[in-house]
Every structure is written in C-alpha cells, then in structure tokens.
Scaffold this motif. Structure first.
Motif, PDB file in Angstrom:
ATOM      1  N   GLY A 193      43.197  40.991  42.048  1.00 50.75           N
ATOM      2  CA  GLY A 193      42.921  41.987  41.018  1.00 50.75           C
ATOM      3  C   GLY A 193      43.187  43.416  41.410  1.00 50.75           C
ATOM      4  N   GLY A 194      43.637  43.651  42.632  1.00 54.12           N
ATOM      5  CA  GLY A 194      43.828  45.030  43.064  1.00 54.12           C
ATOM      6  C   GLY A 194      44.958  45.754  42.359  1.00 54.12           C
ATOM      7  N   PHE A 195      45.919  45.021  41.826  1.00 53.29           N
ATOM      8  CA  PHE A 195      47.087  45.639  41.200  1.00 53.29           C
ATOM      9  C   PHE A 195      47.143  45.387  39.695  1.00 53.29           C
ATOM     10  CE2 PHE A 195      48.039  44.580  45.603  1.00 53.29           C
ATOM     11  CZ  PHE A 195      48.467  45.806  46.100  1.00 53.29           C
ATOM     12  N   VAL A 196      46.019  44.961  39.120  1.00 50.23           N
ATOM     13  CA  VAL A 196      45.932  44.713  37.677  1.00 50.23           C
ATOM     14  C   VAL A 196      45.325  45.939  37.025  1.00 50.23           C
ATOM     15  CG1 VAL A 196      44.985  43.231  35.886  1.00 50.23           C
ATOM     16  CG2 VAL A 196      45.696  42.246  38.075  1.00 50.23           C
ATOM     17  N   ARG A 197      45.985  46.472  36.006  1.00 47.83           N
ATOM     18  CA  ARG A 197      45.509  47.711  35.382  1.00 47.83           C
ATOM     19  C   ARG A 197      44.362  47.511  34.404  1.00 47.83           C
ATOM     20  NH1 ARG A 197      48.105  52.266  36.335  1.00 47.83           N
ATOM     21  NH2 ARG A 197      50.106  52.210  37.438  1.00 47.83           N
ATOM     22  N   PRO A 198      44.423  46.573  33.469  1.00 50.39           N
ATOM     23  CA  PRO A 198      43.292  46.420  32.535  1.00 50.39           C
ATOM     24  C   PRO A 198      42.002  46.060  33.283  1.00 50.39           C
ATOM     25  CG  PRO A 198      45.222  45.271  31.709  1.00 50.39           C
ATOM     26  CD  PRO A 198      45.531  45.658  33.108  1.00 50.39           C
ATOM     27  N   TRP A 199      40.935  46.798  32.977  1.00 45.69           N
ATOM     28  CA  TRP A 199      39.695  46.629  33.721  1.00 45.69           C
ATOM     29  C   TRP A 199      39.103  45.237  33.542  1.00 45.69           C
ATOM     30  CZ3 TRP A 199      34.637  45.680  32.068  1.00 45.69           C
ATOM     31  CH2 TRP A 199      33.653  45.826  33.051  1.00 45.69           C
ATOM     32  N   ALA A 200      39.050  44.734  32.324  1.00 43.88           N
ATOM     33  CA  ALA A 200      38.434  43.432  32.069  1.00 43.88           C
ATOM     34  C   ALA A 200      39.213  42.306  32.745  1.00 43.88           C
ATOM     35  CB  ALA A 200      38.344  43.188  30.563  1.00 43.88           C
ATOM     36  N   VAL A 201      40.531  42.379  32.660  1.00 44.09           N
ATOM     37  CA  VAL A 201      41.367  41.347  33.295  1.00 44.09           C
ATOM     38  C   VAL A 201      41.225  41.412  34.817  1.00 44.09           C
ATOM     39  CG1 VAL A 201      43.710  40.494  33.574  1.00 44.09           C
ATOM     40  CG2 VAL A 201      42.970  41.402  31.366  1.00 44.09           C
ATOM     41  N   ARG A 202      41.133  42.623  35.368  1.00 46.24           N
ATOM     42  CA  ARG A 202      40.997  42.800  36.809  1.00 46.24           C
ATOM     43  C   ARG A 202      39.691  42.193  37.322  1.00 46.24           C
ATOM     44  NH1 ARG A 202      41.922  47.855  36.831  1.00 46.24           N
ATOM     45  NH2 ARG A 202      39.799  48.668  36.896  1.00 46.24           N
ATOM     46  N   VAL A 203      38.592  42.496  36.653  1.00 47.56           N
ATOM     47  CA  VAL A 203      37.292  41.963  37.076  1.00 47.56           C
ATOM     48  C   VAL A 203      37.247  40.443  36.908  1.00 47.56           C
ATOM     49  CG1 VAL A 203      34.830  41.972  36.560  1.00 47.56           C
ATOM     50  CG2 VAL A 203      36.095  44.130  36.592  1.00 47.56           C
ATOM     51  N   ALA A 204      37.822  39.948  35.814  1.00 48.03           N
ATOM     52  CA  ALA A 204      37.838  38.496  35.602  1.00 48.03           C
ATOM     53  C   ALA A 204      38.652  37.790  36.672  1.00 48.03           C
ATOM     54  CB  ALA A 204      38.395  38.193  34.210  1.00 48.03           C
ATOM     55  N   ALA A 205      39.792  38.361  37.049  1.00 48.15           N
ATOM     56  CA  ALA A 205      40.627  37.751  38.092  1.00 48.15           C
ATOM     57  C   ALA A 205      39.900  37.736  39.433  1.00 48.15           C
ATOM     58  CB  ALA A 205      41.949  38.508  38.203  1.00 48.15           C
ATOM     59  N   VAL A 206      39.238  38.835  39.761  1.00 44.03           N
ATOM     60  CA  VAL A 206      38.494  38.899  41.020  1.00 44.03           C
ATOM     61  C   VAL A 206      37.374  37.858  41.032  1.00 44.03           C
ATOM     62  CG1 VAL A 206      36.969  40.332  42.423  1.00 44.03           C
ATOM     63  CG2 VAL A 206      39.062  41.300  41.467  1.00 44.03           C
ATOM     64  N   CYS A 207      36.633  37.749  39.944  1.00 47.77           N
ATOM     65  CA  CYS A 207      35.527  36.788  39.874  1.00 47.77           C
ATOM     66  C   CYS A 207      36.036  35.346  39.968  1.00 47.77           C
ATOM     67  CB  CYS A 207      34.741  36.983  38.582  1.00 47.77           C
ATOM     68  SG  CYS A 207      33.807  38.528  38.500  1.00 47.77           S
ATOM     69  N   ALA A 208      37.144  35.047  39.283  1.00 47.58           N
ATOM     70  CA  ALA A 208      37.673  33.682  39.285  1.00 47.58           C
ATOM     71  C   ALA A 208      38.168  33.276  40.678  1.00 47.58           C
ATOM     72  CB  ALA A 208      38.799  33.555  38.269  1.00 47.58           C
ATOM     73  N   VAL A 209      38.954  34.136  41.307  1.00 47.88           N
ATOM     74  CA  VAL A 209      39.488  33.810  42.629  1.00 47.88           C
ATOM     75  C   VAL A 209      38.371  33.736  43.659  1.00 47.88           C
ATOM     76  CG1 VAL A 209      40.962  34.663  44.487  1.00 47.88           C
ATOM     77  CG2 VAL A 209      41.766  34.738  42.132  1.00 47.88           C
ATOM     78  N   THR A 210      37.421  34.645  43.571  1.00 53.31           N
ATOM     79  CA  THR A 210      36.307  34.638  44.524  1.00 53.31           C
ATOM     80  C   THR A 210      35.455  33.385  44.355  1.00 53.31           C
ATOM     81  OG1 THR A 210      36.260  37.056  44.486  1.00 53.31           O
ATOM     82  CG2 THR A 210      34.318  35.933  45.342  1.00 53.31           C
ATOM     83  N   THR A 211      35.226  32.967  43.127  1.00 57.76           N
ATOM     84  CA  THR A 211      34.444  31.762  42.890  1.00 57.76           C
ATOM     85  C   THR A 211      35.115  30.534  43.478  1.00 57.76           C
ATOM     86  OG1 THR A 211      33.490  32.686  40.860  1.00 57.76           O
ATOM     87  CG2 THR A 211      33.478  30.285  41.096  1.00 57.76           C
ATOM     88  N   ALA A 212      36.414  30.392  43.226  1.00 56.18           N
ATOM     89  CA  ALA A 212      37.137  29.246  43.766  1.00 56.18           C
ATOM     90  C   ALA A 212      37.154  29.260  45.299  1.00 56.18           C
ATOM     91  CB  ALA A 212      38.560  29.232  43.219  1.00 56.18           C
ATOM     92  N   ALA A 213      37.373  30.443  45.872  1.00 57.89           N
ATOM     93  CA  ALA A 213      37.423  30.545  47.331  1.00 57.89           C
ATOM     94  C   ALA A 213      36.063  30.271  47.963  1.00 57.89           C
ATOM     95  CB  ALA A 213      37.919  31.925  47.739  1.00 57.89           C
ATOM     96  N   LEU A 214      34.994  30.771  47.359  1.00 53.17           N
ATOM     97  CA  LEU A 214      33.658  30.522  47.897  1.00 53.17           C
ATOM     98  C   LEU A 214      33.330  29.034  47.890  1.00 53.17           C
ATOM     99  CD1 LEU A 214      31.598  33.438  46.296  1.00 53.17           C
ATOM    100  CD2 LEU A 214      32.094  33.122  48.720  1.00 53.17           C
ATOM    101  N   ALA A 215      33.655  28.360  46.799  1.00 59.18           N
ATOM    102  CA  ALA A 215      33.403  26.918  46.734  1.00 59.18           C
ATOM    103  C   ALA A 215      34.219  26.178  47.792  1.00 59.18           C
ATOM    104  CB  ALA A 215      33.726  26.397  45.338  1.00 59.18           C
ATOM    105  N   GLY A 216      35.481  26.594  47.966  1.00 57.07           N
ATOM    106  CA  GLY A 216      36.324  25.947  48.962  1.00 57.07           C
ATOM    107  C   GLY A 216      35.832  26.171  50.376  1.00 57.07           C
ATOM    108  N   PHE A 217      35.462  27.398  50.704  1.00 58.68           N
ATOM    109  CA  PHE A 217      34.961  27.695  52.052  1.00 58.68           C
ATOM    110  C   PHE A 217      33.634  26.991  52.310  1.00 58.68           C
ATOM    111  CE2 PHE A 217      37.419  31.916  51.795  1.00 58.68           C
ATOM    112  CZ  PHE A 217      38.555  31.293  52.275  1.00 58.68           C
ATOM    113  N   GLY A 218      32.804  26.902  51.277  1.00 56.19           N
ATOM    114  CA  GLY A 218      31.547  26.174  51.448  1.00 56.19           C
ATOM    115  C   GLY A 218      31.778  24.697  51.710  1.00 56.19           C
ATOM    116  N   ALA A 219      32.757  24.114  51.027  1.00 52.33           N
ATOM    117  CA  ALA A 219      33.077  22.707  51.262  1.00 52.33           C
ATOM    118  C   ALA A 219      33.633  22.500  52.666  1.00 52.33           C
ATOM    119  CB  ALA A 219      34.080  22.222  50.216  1.00 52.33           C
ATOM    120  N   VAL A 220      34.461  23.431  53.126  1.00 47.11           N
ATOM    121  CA  VAL A 220      35.000  23.330  54.484  1.00 47.11           C
ATOM    122  C   VAL A 220      33.875  23.404  55.511  1.00 47.11           C
ATOM    123  CG1 VAL A 220      36.425  24.501  56.202  1.00 47.11           C
ATOM    124  CG2 VAL A 220      37.277  24.210  53.881  1.00 47.11           C
ATOM    125  N   GLY A 221      32.942  24.320  55.296  1.00 47.18           N
ATOM    126  CA  GLY A 221      31.803  24.413  56.202  1.00 47.18           C
ATOM    127  C   GLY A 221      30.961  23.148  56.205  1.00 47.18           C
TER     128      GLY A 221
END
Length: 238
Positions: free
Chosen positions: A164-192
C-alpha cells in the motif's frame, strides 16, 4: 554308593545343560539392544553433532524478526493514515520506521547474543580449568545474529510497504495494507506452529489477533491525537 553317583551325575548335567529358552531370548534381546545403541551413537558421531537447539533458536529469531517488522510497519501505516491521508507522508513515515526498526533489532540482537557468547566462553574456560570435558557446538555469532535480525525485520516490513505504500487513494491503500498484513500474520503464525509442533490454526489465530490488536491500538491513539490537536488548533484560532 549308587545314590552318590546319581547325585554327582545330576549335578554335572545341571552345570553343563544350556540355559532355558526364556533366558536365552532375554540375553539375545539385550545383545540386540546393545548393538542398536552402539549404531545410533556412531551415527550421531558421524553426523558431527548437529546442534538442533541452535537451529531452533535461529528459526525462532527469524520468525520473530519478520513478524515484528510486519506488525510494526503495518501499524505505523494505519496510524499515519488516521492523521494524514497523503500517500507521500505515509511512505516517508514507513521508510523511516523500516530503517529505524531494522537498526533497533540489529543492535538489540547484537547485544543479547554477545552477552550469551561471553557467558558460554566463560563457562568453557571454567570447565577447562577444572579438567572437565568441553562442550561441543559452535559459539553464537553476534554479528551474524544482528544481520539476520535486521534482514528479517526488513523482509517483514517490506510486505505492507509494497502492498500500500505506492497506492494513492486512501481507502484502497488502507484496505491493501490490512489484507496483506492479515494474510501474512496468519501464514507466519502457522509457520511458528509447525516449527513448535502445535496446532497451526491456534498458532495462526493467536498471531493474527495480536497483530490486529496492535494495528487497532495504533490507529485509535493517533486518531484521538488528531482530534485533540484539531480542537487545540480551533481554540487557538478563535
């Protein structure tokens, strides 16, 4: 005389007779176990004494660094978005947070591992003075640990920045950050969970809830600070 001869023959027969079948099987079982034990010890020696505890420690540090970078930078992006909706302001803030966080992780890991290194060296010297057998295994490297920790933090922080660092619309940027972070957190938790031998779903949910809580707290604090600063500015202009 005949009774004495029979007793002597019976005693000689008992002395020279083979042991019972059960006793022979028991002795054979002990021999097999001894052979297996020797074979396992030889395999361990041939393997060069693999330090599985050390490997687990490195994996734990790597997973911790990646998760720390992900949660820290994602929370920073969400918090900055609550105060300023400009994409440039968010990008500058998260780049500063990425560099600062990686340096902080590297310094902290270097100090921590160096303390462990000093303790192990002192323990080995003490064992050598007492004439005891020296412990096998390599000593920890503070420089390698610091570099690995910094790289792990940067790798985790790069995910929300690229999302989301290079996305201009604020709502789309925050949504992209939340979606990617959620998927990554679940994946890292499963790896742990897989590394620790626990439930993948439970471990993933625990890490996911912790990351969500961190982002929610960061957003709430900065949103309240924006309201407080806005009220102060309005009062000053009046």
């Amino acid at each position: 005389m005949e009774v004495q001869m029979n007793s002597s023959v019976h005693a000689t027969t008992m002395a020279t007779s083979p042991p019972p079948v059960a006793q022979r099987k028991k002795d054979e079982g002990r021999e097999v176990l001894a052979v297996v034990k020797i074979g396992v010890e030889k395999q361990d020696d041939a393997a060069g004494g693999v330090d599985y505890a050390g490997k687990a420690q490195w994996l734990r540090a790597a997973v911790l660094g990646v998760n720390d970078g992900l949660v820290s930078v994602a929370s920073l992006m969400i918090g900055v978005g609550a105060v300023n909706q400009s994409a440039r302001a968010m990008l500058v803030s998260v780049l500063a947070g990425l560099v600062a966080g990686a340096c902080s992780m590297a310094i902290g890991e270097f100090v921590s591992v160096h303390a462990q290194y000093d303790i192990e060296v002192a323990a080995r010297l003490l064992r050598r003075k007492r004439g005891l057998e020296e412990e096998r295994g390599q000593l920890p490297s503070p420089a390698k640990a610091a570099a690995a920790s910094a790289l792990a933090f940067a790798a985790g922080a790069a995910l929300p920045v690229l999302a989301g660092g290079f996305v201009r619309p604020w709502a789309v940027r925050v949504a992209a950050v939340c979606a990617v972070t959620t998927a990554a957190l679940a994946g890292f938790g499963a790896v742990g969970g897989a590394l620790g031998g626990t439930s993948l779903a439970r471990s993933g949910a625990r890490v996911l809830l912790g990351g969500w809580a961190a982002m929610a707290v960061c957003y709430s604090v900065l949103w309240l600070s924006r309201l407080a600063m806005g009220a102060q500015v309005s009062a000053a202009t009046c």
